[in-house]
Design an enzyme around this catalytic site. Structure first.
Site, PDB file in Angstrom:
ATOM      1  N   GLY A 138     -14.274 -29.835 -16.707  1.00  0.00           N
ATOM      2  CA  GLY A 138     -14.409 -31.061 -17.378  1.00  0.00           C
ATOM      3  C   GLY A 138     -13.178 -31.084 -18.205  1.00  0.00           C
ATOM      4  N   LEU A 139     -13.150 -31.778 -19.325  1.00  0.00           N
ATOM      5  CA  LEU A 139     -12.190 -31.703 -20.452  1.00  0.00           C
ATOM      6  C   LEU A 139     -10.670 -32.227 -19.743  1.00  0.00           C
ATOM      7  CD1 LEU A 139     -12.469 -28.507 -22.510  1.00  0.00           C
ATOM      8  CD2 LEU A 139     -13.005 -30.761 -23.164  1.00  0.00           C
ATOM      9  N   CYS A 140     -10.955 -33.209 -18.986  1.00  0.00           N
ATOM     10  CA  CYS A 140      -9.847 -33.963 -18.388  1.00  0.00           C
ATOM     11  C   CYS A 140      -9.982 -35.390 -18.468  1.00  0.00           C
ATOM     12  CB  CYS A 140      -9.412 -33.616 -16.917  1.00  0.00           C
ATOM     13  SG  CYS A 140     -10.902 -33.414 -16.026  1.00  0.00           S
ATOM     14  N   GLY A 141     -10.406 -35.857 -19.927  1.00  0.00           N
ATOM     15  CA  GLY A 141     -10.256 -37.370 -20.004  1.00  0.00           C
ATOM     16  C   GLY A 141     -11.468 -37.881 -18.884  1.00  0.00           C
ATOM     17  N   PHE A 143     -11.164 -38.422 -15.801  1.00  0.00           N
ATOM     18  CA  PHE A 143     -10.831 -38.034 -14.453  1.00  0.00           C
ATOM     19  C   PHE A 143     -12.105 -38.134 -13.517  1.00  0.00           C
ATOM     20  CE2 PHE A 143     -10.455 -34.943 -11.304  1.00  0.00           C
ATOM     21  CZ  PHE A 143      -9.494 -35.532 -10.317  1.00  0.00           C
TER      22      PHE A 143
END
Lengths: 374, 133
Positions: A138-141, A143
């Site tokens: 995670g932690l990719c907006g 996406f």
């Protein structure tokens, strides 16, 4: 300790996308919780002013500082990985270039023959397999969210057309999503590695191949995130099988079931024959011998070539998906870092003001006391 | 006249240099290729590629693909290629056993297709090792 009557609104930058502020918040919270037990120190996001003591403020500044360090590091890591992903694409280029060249030449020579390869077999569509490519982390907006949303939309569309469907999920995020929703039929869960390799693409291709050849499904679609640039990537639907031109794939009732935004195929047919669409960067093919003989039947040769083509298509999709994920993480983390910097600035201003107010108050008390004595 | 061999996989270039002679397993059997071979195009089966270099034979496991020969240039496009010396014998043997077991319990057309492919790949890898020793 006196509570300040100063109000501070943490401005959320209007230029920030929703996703980036989301990722920042979700990251900030775990750091905030242990260091703040006073209920007066509510998160500023909801718009309430911060009423904090000096000690709480110091704690908050520290936690924001830590968060900023982490987001900064994640951004740098993502940037380094993007470079590696690009290298992987460059390494695969000789193969794909030669493949397209060979395919083009063979098709030109096979124009006169009547070819019937199993992978180009267009049947009335009753069941569709969706290969959904998501990220591992995670932690990719937005996406992962946007590709899953795209998949959901496609599933609803297929349901509306009265078609059966099955999902092949690639990537950890997609796997957890589909595992939580048992009403969506999933054929296979595949977990990706850090860097997509031919083996991984092969695993997907094998699955897709056997599904299609055994006539369990009549159409295979690949849903992945297309890498446009470092700041832009689009979730797209790409028809993988049958290898055929755009559109004209119809269900039992003759209505077209192709996605409207279905991507244009590199491998197309011209007047019923397979041809490969020329790229702008195509290499010279003049040295190709015109007196080439075929060791086997043209059909067999195509049979050998098309799985290769299928594989390289899947590999390319995986690579693009990874590049998009890393780019999305990079921008999400960079805006999170910016956000943290601003938050830190505001908090330290507040802290300094309050400290000064406290000192002024103490001096006043001393002066007043001294005055009272004399 | 020298013969140039280029083995390409989606990941990387596995082999790109001059060779003396190669033996390629195609769909219609093994063929040996010497310099000045007639230009042909052939499908490559899951099988072994033997390369003669400085009077030494090197084996490579090829996972199916395509080859083009002409102008003393051999271009082999395959999904995966492994040099026999790079394969771990124990691991390959284990994979073969698993693949055999899978085929015997495969049900339905689809599983059989998958299991058969896996078995052939595993067998080729084991063969590639045994050729050396």
């Amino acid at each position: 300790m006196s509570c300040s009557n100063l109000t501070m609104w943490v401005p959320s930058k209007p230029s920030l996308s929703d996703a980036s502020s989301l990722s920042f918040r979700s990251f900030l919270n775990p750091f905030q919780l242990p260091s703040h037990n006073s209920p007066s120190c509510s998160p500023s996001r909801s718009g309430t002013p911060i009423h904090c003591g000096l000690r709480e403020l110091r704690g908050r500044i520290d936690s924001v500082k830590n968060t900023q360090k982490i987001t900064e590091a994640m951004k740098l890591v993502a940037a380094a990985k993007v470079r590696r992903a690009q290298e992987a694409v460059v390494n695969g280029r000789p193969f794909s270039e030669t493949l397209v060249e060979v395919l083009y030449n063979i098709n030109e020579q096979l124009q006169t023959e009547d070819i019937d390869a199993p992978l180009t077999n267009v049947r009335p569509v009753k069941k569709v397999a969706l290969v959904v490519v998501t990220g591992d982390r995670g932690l990719c907006g937005s996406f992962n969210n946007s590709i899953i949303k795209k998949a959901e939309a496609r599933i609803a569309e297929l349901k509306g057309l009265g078609l059966d469907y099955t999902v092949i999920s690639v990537g950890k995020k997609g796997n957890t999503y589909f595992l939580r929703r048992p009403y969506i039929p999933v054929d296979k869960f595949i977990e990706g590695n850090t860097l997509p390799t031919a083996k991984e693409a092969q695993a997907i291709a094998d699955d897709v191949f056997s599904l299609f050849v055994s006539e369990e499904v009549d159409k295979v679609e690949l849903l992945y995130t297309k890498f446009v640039s470092l700041v832009k990537s689009d979730p797209v639907i790409h028809t993988l099988l049958p290898l055929s031109p755009k559109g004209e794939i119809c269900d039992v009732n003759g209505t077209c079931v192709d996605a409207a935004e279905d991507e244009f195929f590199r491998l197309t047919t011209k007047e019923g024959k397979l041809t490969v669409e020329r790229d702008a960067v195509r290499t010279q093919t003049a040295d190709f011998s015109p007196i080439l003989q075929f060791e086997q039947d043209p059909v067999q040769i195509l049979d050998a070539l098309l799985p290769l083509y299928l594989n390289s298509q899947i590999l390319r999709a995986l690579q693009e998906s990874l590049a998009s994920e890393l780019a999305a993480r990079m921008s999400a983390m960079s805006s999170a870092t910016d956000n943290a910097m601003e938050l830190k600035k505001n908090l330290s201003m507040l802290y300094n003001r309050e400290r000064q107010a406290k000192i002024t108050g103490e001096i006043l008390e001393i002066v007043a006391g001294a005055n009272a004595l004399t | 006249m020298t013969l140039n061999l280029c083995v390409l996989t989606p990941n990387r270039i596995v082999w790109d240099s001059e060779v003396k002679e190669i033996i390629l397993s195609t769909n219609s059997g093994q063929i040996g290729i010497l310099p000045n071979h007639a230009p042909i195009a052939t499908a490559v089966d899951i099988g072994i590629l033997r390369i003669c270099l400085n009077d030494q034979w090197i084996t490579m496991a090829l996972m199916g693909g395509f080859a083009r020969i002409g102008n003393n240039e051999i271009t082999v496009l395959v999904n995966d290629a492994e040099k026999g010396s790079d394969i771990d014998p124990q691991e390959a043997q284990q994979t073969l056993e698993i693949a055999e077991a899978n085929l015997s319990k495969a049900e339905g057309k689809r599983q059989t297709i998958e299991a058969n492919l896996a078995l052939r790949r595993a067998r080729t890898r084991v063969e590639a090792i045994n050729m050396i020793s």
